[in-house]
Each structure stands twice: as C-alpha cells, then as structure tokens.
Design an enzyme around this catalytic site. Structure first.
Site, PDB file in Angstrom:
ATOM      1  N   HIS A  78      33.728  48.312  -9.931  1.00 58.90           N
ATOM      2  CA  HIS A  78      33.485  48.416  -8.300  1.00 58.90           C
ATOM      3  C   HIS A  78      33.791  47.261  -7.687  1.00 58.90           C
ATOM      4  CE1 HIS A  78      31.177  52.534  -8.426  1.00 58.90           C
ATOM      5  NE2 HIS A  78      32.535  52.511  -8.859  1.00 58.90           N
ATOM      6  N   TYR A 207      24.496  52.785  -0.202  1.00 59.94           N
ATOM      7  CA  TYR A 207      22.916  52.631  -0.074  1.00 59.94           C
ATOM      8  C   TYR A 207      22.719  53.038   1.294  1.00 59.94           C
ATOM      9  CZ  TYR A 207      22.586  49.488  -4.200  1.00 59.94           C
ATOM     10  OH  TYR A 207      22.554  49.028  -5.562  1.00 59.94           O
ATOM     11  N   PRO A 300      14.341  48.769  -8.421  1.00 58.10           N
ATOM     12  CA  PRO A 300      15.574  48.896  -8.776  1.00 58.10           C
ATOM     13  C   PRO A 300      16.787  48.747  -7.722  1.00 58.10           C
ATOM     14  CG  PRO A 300      14.655  50.876  -9.006  1.00 58.10           C
ATOM     15  CD  PRO A 300      13.426  49.819  -8.682  1.00 58.10           C
ATOM     16  N   LYS A 304      19.005  44.780 -10.641  1.00 56.67           N
ATOM     17  CA  LYS A 304      18.827  43.443 -11.296  1.00 56.67           C
ATOM     18  C   LYS A 304      18.032  43.514 -12.532  1.00 56.67           C
ATOM     19  CE  LYS A 304      21.594  41.146  -9.216  1.00 56.67           C
ATOM     20  NZ  LYS A 304      22.870  41.092  -9.991  1.00 56.67           N
ATOM     21  N   TYR A 390      24.156  40.140  -5.679  1.00 61.80           N
ATOM     22  CA  TYR A 390      24.195  41.479  -6.222  1.00 61.80           C
ATOM     23  C   TYR A 390      25.229  41.297  -7.345  1.00 61.80           C
ATOM     24  CZ  TYR A 390      24.682  46.498  -6.382  1.00 61.80           C
ATOM     25  OH  TYR A 390      24.712  47.814  -6.704  1.00 61.80           O
TER      26      TYR A 390
END
Ligand SMILES: Cc1cc2nc3c(=O)[nH]c(=O)nc-3n(C[C@H](O)[C@H](O)[C@H](O)COP(=O)(O)OP(=O)(O)OC[C@H]3O[C@@H](n4cnc5c(N)ncnc54)[C@H](O)[C@@H]3O)c2cc1C
Length: 400
Positions: A78, A207, A300, A304, A390
């Site tokens: 991704h 998200y 979560p 990470k 990220y």
C-alpha cells in the site's frame, strides 16, 4: 528439585510470538544458539489473529534475512491511506511524501513464516511449557526453570535471557520494582475487531473520524476484510449483533457518499480489544533483556505494536551476539536506551493517532480533531510527519 534435563544455551528466549521467533532467527544468522520457551501450543500461536500491517522498515529487515518470499508474493503493498472526516475522504500518498510504503500481511502469516524457517533450521522450541521462572538475572550466569508439555521439570542455563513473553509473561515482572519505571495510559474506549469473509470495499486502509466514533477499514487479503469500530469500555460482544456492526461501519465509513458503498459478508471472528499505552524501562536488567510487548504496549491505531517488536529484536540480535560470542558488552549496554528512543517515538505516534481519531463526546475535542484532520489534508509538512512514522523510519545497528 530433580531436573530431568539440565541443558545450556547461549540465549534463552521466553515467548514464541513474532519477537521471540524472529530473534532466534537473527541470532542463528549471527552464529548464536538459542532455546525458545512458549506457554501455548504451536496451533494456538499460529491461530492468533492480531496485527496486519508491516511497515517499510520491518519489510526490509524480513527480506534481508530470507523471510520475504511469501510476504512479497501474498502480501499487498500500500502506497498510502485514506483519512476521512465525516463526509470528506482524502488520500495521503506515502510514496510521494516520504518515498516509502507499507504492506498488508497478517501476523498469522508472518508467524507461519517464522515457525517454518526455525523448524527447517532445527531450532529448539518447547511449546506448552508451564511455570517458567527466571533466576540470577543480575549475574553473568542466569538460568530458567520450567515444566515441559509432558510435565517434566527442566533447568536451562544460559548467558542471557530475553523476555519476549508479552504483557502477561514472567519476564518483565522479574525486574525488581526498585530497578524499573513504568508509564501507563488506559484510554476511555475499546475496539470491536471484526474479520469478515468479504472482499475489501477499498484498495487501501480507511481511517474514519465520525462523531459517533472511530472506524477503520483494513484487510487481510483480496477476499477477507478486517474492520474495527470504536466502542465503549463497557461494551460486550453480546450487545453488538452482526446487523448492528455492519450498520455502524456503514454510517461511520461513509456508505453512500459519492457512490462509495461498504460490502457486507459473513463475520468469521469478533473480539473486543482494550486500548492502552504502557512502557517499562529500562529494557534490560543485568542479563535479562526485554523486547516487544513485554516492554511496551501501544494502542493499535498507529499499526506499530508488531513493527516495534521487530525493531527491538533487530537491535538486540547483534548486541547479544557481541556479548555472548566475544564478551563485548558495549552494544548490549546501549540496547535499552537505543530501543527506547523508537519506543517513545511510536508511543507518541500511536497516542496521537488515537486521540485525533476517537470521539470523546466533548464538542471542544471534536473541533480540535476536525482541525487536525484538515491540517493533514492541506499541509504536506503535516502529512509528511504522519507518513514518516507510519511507514517506519529506517533502522541501523549504528542506532545502538
Ligand atoms: C489481543 C491482541 C490483539 C492485537 N491486535 C492488533 C491489531 O489489530 N493491530 C495491531 O497493529 N496490533 C495488534 N496487536 C499488537 C501486536 O499483535 C503485538 O504488538 C505483537 O504480537 C507483539 O509481538 P510479541 O512477540 O512481542 O508478543 P506476543 O505476540 O504477545 O508474544 C508473546 C508470546 O509469549 C508467550 N508467553 C506468555 N507468557 C509466557 C510464559 N509464562 N512462558 C512462556 N511463554 C509465554 C505468549 O503465549 C506469546 O506467544 C494485538 C495484540 C493483542 C494482545
């Protein structure tokens, strides 16, 4: 006690999760032998459905140590994520922003790869052990005792013990209270996690901030969706029927907006996950080293936890190799401070993503959250900050 077996190994590893198994793999590559002790059965360990995103740093490491074949074939790369605020959905392009991507690859698949690699190499792993206890960890000759799956007592002498036994294992509890410091935060919400046998309704993770609560659309493969809903800490599975779950996901993820719709399908697994942050320092006491969830827990939201476990053992393996093969302590002495720098970076990032995206019911919080999300939409500098952590900043032994 009379021990049926009293054996010696260079490094004893408690816990056969991703941290423990990857550490045994990295140590073997350094020419260091280890024994792994695991409280559960191999089937149980293989069946645990948990994390699913590997960051760039983890993928590079796994590929460099011969664990990248299935990941590259079956994982899904991704290049970004979608961030949604009510009716507005915008994509953050990680490759454009920081030149790195992440991979969707279930923790179960990684665990399968690790077990296959270690079994092929003849790694000594004891499953279903009971009563693992650590002794003399503040000396150069620590040892462990445990009962094996057949009920036989063992003693394992070693040069170093690594606690990779998660938040409930005996390792971190073996550090005396006077020698450790703990930081902890419990969040006022939990996640309802859903694994559904339905093709994902999105090509990359969504998200979603919504006044009713956060939602996340993730995936495990082209046919399996992983979905999460913010729920209250008092919610139980009984109060979330399949219909209620799908309706809440559809509302929060924006079903119907600009022609997007959420695919529904059979729910194969549901669970409620408490959200907390926890850090124990230092990550070393004498000849006991802590790695992964044994030293830190992250909510979560930032994806990470698994990546941090991988980063810890990547730092620890060369340090242990120098310690037990050449009696050089410099890297081992530097391990805790070096690992904690990344731990706190990821702890802050996970806290920030969590508090930015979860509804609190307070109108002032909601305005601040909307403002942060619009800042990420409109500022490359802000978006780069998110993308940088990220996707996982590179890791080097020179970090030690
Ligand atoms: C329930 C749950 C759900 C999660 N979901 C997500 C998610 O959706 N997304 C995400 O990004 N992250 C998630 N995480 C976080 C991520 O899975 C962890 O960060 C990751 O598993 C850490 O790996 P580890 O090897 O350090 O610990 P673990 O995977 O916990 O492995 C520790 C091992 O030690 C063993 N052990 C414990 N006690 C003993 C003992 N006394 N003797 C011997 N062995 C022992 C355990 O059985 C286990 O196999 C989740 C974690 C949990 C616990």
């Amino acid at each position: 006690m009379l021990f049926t077996w009293a054996v010696r190994t260079q490094v004893a590893i408690v816990g056969a999760g991703p941290a423990g198994m990857l550490l045994s793999h990295l140590l073997a590559a350094e020419g260091v032998d280890s024994v792994v002790l695991e409280a559960r059965s191999q089937d149980y360990v293989l069946g645990r459905i948990r994390a699913g995103i590997l960051d760039h740093c983890s993928v590079q490491l796994l590929q460099s140590v011969g664990l990248g074949r299935r990941l590259t074939e079956d994982g899904i790369e991704h290049g970004g994520i979608y961030l949604q605020c009510e009716d507005e959905r915008q994509r953050l392009d990680f490759v454009d922003l920081v030149g790195r991507s992440v991979w969707v690859y279930g923790q179960t698949e990684l665990q399968r790869d690790l077990i296959a690699a270690r079994e092929a190499a003849g790694q000594s792993i004891f499953y279903e052990v009971a009563d693992a206890a650590l002794y003399d960890i503040d000396t150069e000759r620590p040892y462990l005792t445990f009962i094996d799956g057949d009920g036989l007592p063992h003693r394992l002498d070693t040069d170093a013990i690594v606690g990779c036994d998660g938040s409930l294992g005996p390792s971190r509890a073996s550090v005396p209270e006077s020698a450790k410091q703990v930081w902890e935060r419990t969040y006022p919400y939990s996640w309802l996690s859903v694994l559904a046998d339905v093709a994902p309704s999105t090509d990359e993770l969504i998200y979603a901030w919504h006044p009713e609560g956060f939602a996340l659309h993730s995936m495990r493969s082209s046919t399996v969706s992983r979905l999460y809903l913010q729920v209250s800490n008092h919610d139980t599975l009984a109060s979330w029927t399949f219909q209620r779950i799908w309706d809440a996901l559809a509302r929060r993820l924006g079903d119907g907006i600009e022609g997007w719709s959420l695919r529904r399908g059979p729910i194969a697994e549901r669970s409620v996950l408490a959200m907390r942050s926890y850090v124990q320092a230092p990550m070393r006491y004498g000849r006991l080293f802590l790695a992964g969830d044994a030293a830190h827990i992250l909510p979560p939201t930032g994806a990470k936890g698994l990546n941090l476990a991988i980063a810890d053992v990547a730092l620890l393996a060369p340090a242990l190799s120098a310690l037990v093969r050449r009696n050089k302590a410099e890297l081992a002495d530097a391990y805790s401070a070096a690992a904690l720098r990344r731990v706190w970076r990821y702890t802050h990032f996970s806290w920030w993503m969590t508090t930015m995206l979860h509804a609190t019911g307070d109108p002032f919080d909601a305005q601040l959250q909307r403002s942060q999300l619009h800042w990420l939409y409109s500022s490359d500098a802000a978006a780069m900050g998110l993308a940088e952590t990220y996707t996982g900043p590179p890791l080097a032994v020179s970090d030690l």
